[in-house]
Design an enzyme around this catalytic site. Structure first.
Site, mmCIF file in Angstrom:
data_model
loop_
_atom_site.group_PDB
_atom_site.id
_atom_site.type_symbol
_atom_site.label_atom_id
_atom_site.label_comp_id
_atom_site.label_asym_id
_atom_site.label_seq_id
_atom_site.Cartn_x
_atom_site.Cartn_y
_atom_site.Cartn_z
ATOM 1 N N THR A 24 0.916 -1.129 0.000
ATOM 2 C CA THR A 24 0.000 0.000 0.000
ATOM 3 C C THR A 24 0.947 1.168 0.000
ATOM 4 O O THR A 24 2.152 0.973 0.094
ATOM 5 C CB THR A 24 -0.869 -0.112 1.273
ATOM 6 N N ASN A 59 -3.606 -3.355 -2.886
ATOM 7 C CA ASN A 59 -3.592 -4.487 -1.968
ATOM 8 C C ASN A 59 -2.248 -5.206 -2.051
ATOM 9 O O ASN A 59 -1.319 -4.840 -1.368
ATOM 10 C CB ASN A 59 -4.759 -5.446 -2.188
ATOM 11 N N GLY A 65 1.245 -1.553 4.692
ATOM 12 C CA GLY A 65 1.515 -2.723 5.528
ATOM 13 C C GLY A 65 0.309 -3.582 5.841
ATOM 14 O O GLY A 65 0.357 -4.377 6.792
#
Ligand code: GLY
Length: 580
Positions: A385, A405, A477
């Site tokens: 991300t 994603n 993350g």
């Protein structure tokens, strides 16, 4: 005599010319030098930080040209779609939290949504089992992209500059190319086979030999896509030629997207989530992100668990936060989802009495097994991300987190349009009780439904201290975003670390299930991990946690921004008083 006069005038003219030339040269040097790039930039009047130096430079240039933080954020997001294809995007979505210079807050949801063809069983076989990788590696993994709508929505309401001026730098970057960082070259080489399998050999992202650091990545198809959008506006993406290219790509998946899915996609302004914590106001993203609620729950629990008596990253500190996180992520699994489809109990989750009750069963000496910790009852890879943080000279602050994603999303490039499609559908609970790619569990609240937005962990956050703007921060993350933001925030607000140390400090992560505690590899003493294991925890390791981008205002009013040492993150700033 005439010749002497002529020569005299010629010399005067030459002198004037040289003077003007040198002056302009000087100006141009001044302009160059008034933009500074680095891991941290200090004492600037407008600052930005993000995942890639090219996008950071573009953001600072927009500020220098007189754009506000919203203009710069928009230009950086277009630029990241080019120079950070692993997560920067126009084929994905995200969230923005902002504080305007007048002290008001805004949050914008441009999260992807499930297409009309989506339903609960779409990722399940006839036995009700998950179909391997369908929600991550196929066309069915993609949700309807929200980024382009989000950027235009933000622009309509908050910008000062015209949109083409904000897209142009990205178009140039795509057309002329930019030098790959070592990390980017490595990622492209590591994923070359998959990228070829899914897209053939015709995309910008593969080549016959290996990529090397410094190689130029040119993206002609993407440049043309951005140029069309720049000329015709957002509708070009959602119902013009780019939409046709997306729909043609989707025919490979029994028309997973229909024209209406794209045409009807809208970004939504949402009520931000905010909480007061020790004289600071912490403002974050509400559902369909879990970030703001989880962050506020964890801060409240920190007080209840005796934060003041704890040393940074010592045994008791880690134990107590792991126990708090266990409960917060259990709540996330049960209660959080798209508020347009599910009645998310926001007030109850943030209620002081509820939070106090949640920590009552925490044993200060022993881990509580996650299997025994249930969600509270009342009466969202790779970790790809990306985030950007900005504060401009006027005092506008912007925190934007966007995502595809997984790394390069679904790794499927829209043929002819040059951008990656997200694989955000995996952020839904594709099978109740079964973990997604981040190990997150979900149920009814986050079940797949047509038109619904999948639950996220993105945590773009703005912090006010004593009533004044203090900090904008965030990180990529996946499920670890929340805990990375929490620790950076505590490092700054509670442990008084300067921004660079707050980011660099070793981090850990836990999330209820899997029942493990992840530590940054090699950054915690073996004895500490043994002691945690003796308390009943299961330590594990991750190469790194978080890639923070942070912007702060110093007590003297000057701004500073820092990007995480863990990756290519770069801060940039300018001095408004050096403007030509
Ligand atoms: N795709 C990661 C998240 O939104 O949390």
């Amino acid at each position: 005599m005439m010749i002497r006069s002529f020569l005299y005038y010629l010399m005067v003219l030459l002198g004037l010319f040289l003077f003007a030339f040198c002056k302009n040269e000087g100006r141009s040097d001044l302009r160059e030098s008034s933009i500074e790039l680095g891991k941290c930039v200090w004492d600037k009047e407008g600052v930005v930080s993000c995942a890639h130096p090219e996008a950071a430079r573009i953001g600072a240039e927009i500020l220098q040209q007189g754009g506000n933080a919203f203009d710069a954020a928009i230009a950086m997001q277009w630029a990241l779609a080019v120079c950070y294809p692993e997560a920067g995007n126009i084929g994905g979505g995200g969230f923005m939290v902002a504080r305007k210079s007048d002290g008001s807050y805004l949050s914008l949801d441009f999260r992807e949504s499930a297409p009309a063809a989506a339903h609960r069983a779409v990722y399940l076989d006839s036995d009700g089992e998950r179909i391997e990788a369908k929600s991550t590696d196929t066309h069915y993994a993609a949700g309807v992209p929200g980024t382009v709508r989000g950027l235009y929505e933000c622009h309509r309401r908050l910008s000062r500059m015209d949109m083409p001026s904000l897209i142009d730098p990205a178009i140039a970057l795509a057309r002329e190319g930019f030098p790959l960082t070592a990390r980017q070259a490595r990622y492209l080489n590591e994923h070359a086979e998959t990228l070829r399998e899914r897209n053939g050999a015709g995309t910008a992202f593969t080549r016959s030999g290996e990529w090397q650091v410094g190689d130029s990545l040119r993206q002609e198809d993407l440049a043309a896509t951005l140029e069309r959008i720049s000329q015709a506006g957002e509708e070009e993406f959602y119902s013009g030629y780019t939409a046709e290219l997306i729909l043609a790509e989707m025919r490979q998946a029994e028309a997973w997207f229909q024209a209406e899915d794209l045409a009807n996609y809208r970004a939504h302004w949402r009520e931000p989530i905010s909480c007061d914590w020790r004289g600071s106001k912490v403002v974050g993203m509400g559902p369909p992100s879990s970030g703001g609620i989880a962050l506020c729950q964890l801060l409240a629990m920190a007080d209840l668990l005796g934060l003041d008596s704890l040393q940074h990253n010592d045994l008791n500190y880690i134990h107590r936060f792991v126990e708090a996180q266990r409960r917060v992520y259990a709540d996330r699994s049960e209660h959080l989802g798209d508020p347009d489809f599910y009645a998310v109990p926001v007030e109850q989750l943030l209620d002081a009495g509820y939070i106090a009750a949640r920590v009552l069963d925490i044993d200060l000496l022993q881990a509580s097994p996650s299997a025994e910790v249930l969600p509270g009852q009342f009466a969202g890879e790779s970790m790809e991300t990306t985030h950007l943080s900005l504060i401009d000279a006027e005092g506008n602050a912007v925190a934007v987190t966007t995502t595809l994603n997984g790394l390069y999303g679904s790794k499927i490039v829209v043929e002819g349009a040059g951008f990656f499609l997200n694989n955000e559908m995996d952020d839904f609970s594709t099978k109740a009780g079964s973990p997604n790619m981040f190990g997150l569990i979900g149920g009814e609240a986050n079940a797949v439904e047509a038109g619904k937005r999948m639950l996220s962990s993105m945590t773009p956050t703005i912090v006010e201290r004593d009533g004044a703007l203090f900090m904008a921060l965030g990180s990529p993350g996946g499920s670890t975003i929340i805990t990375s933001v929490l620790q950076t925030l505590l490092n700054t607000l509670h442990f008084d670390m300067p921004p660079d140390s707050a980011i660099a400090a070793a981090k850990f992560h836990s999330q209820w299930l899997p029942d493990k505690v992840f530590f940054e590899e090699g950054r915690f003493r073996g004895g500490l991990l043994d002691s945690l294991a003796a308390m009943g925890h299961t330590p594990d390791s991750l190469a790194s946690l978080g890639r923070m981008d942070l912007a702060v205002i110093q007590p003297d009013g000057t701004r500073c921004a820092c990007g995480d040492l863990r990756a290519d993150n770069t801060a940039a700033g300018h001095r408004a008083n050096e403007n030509p």
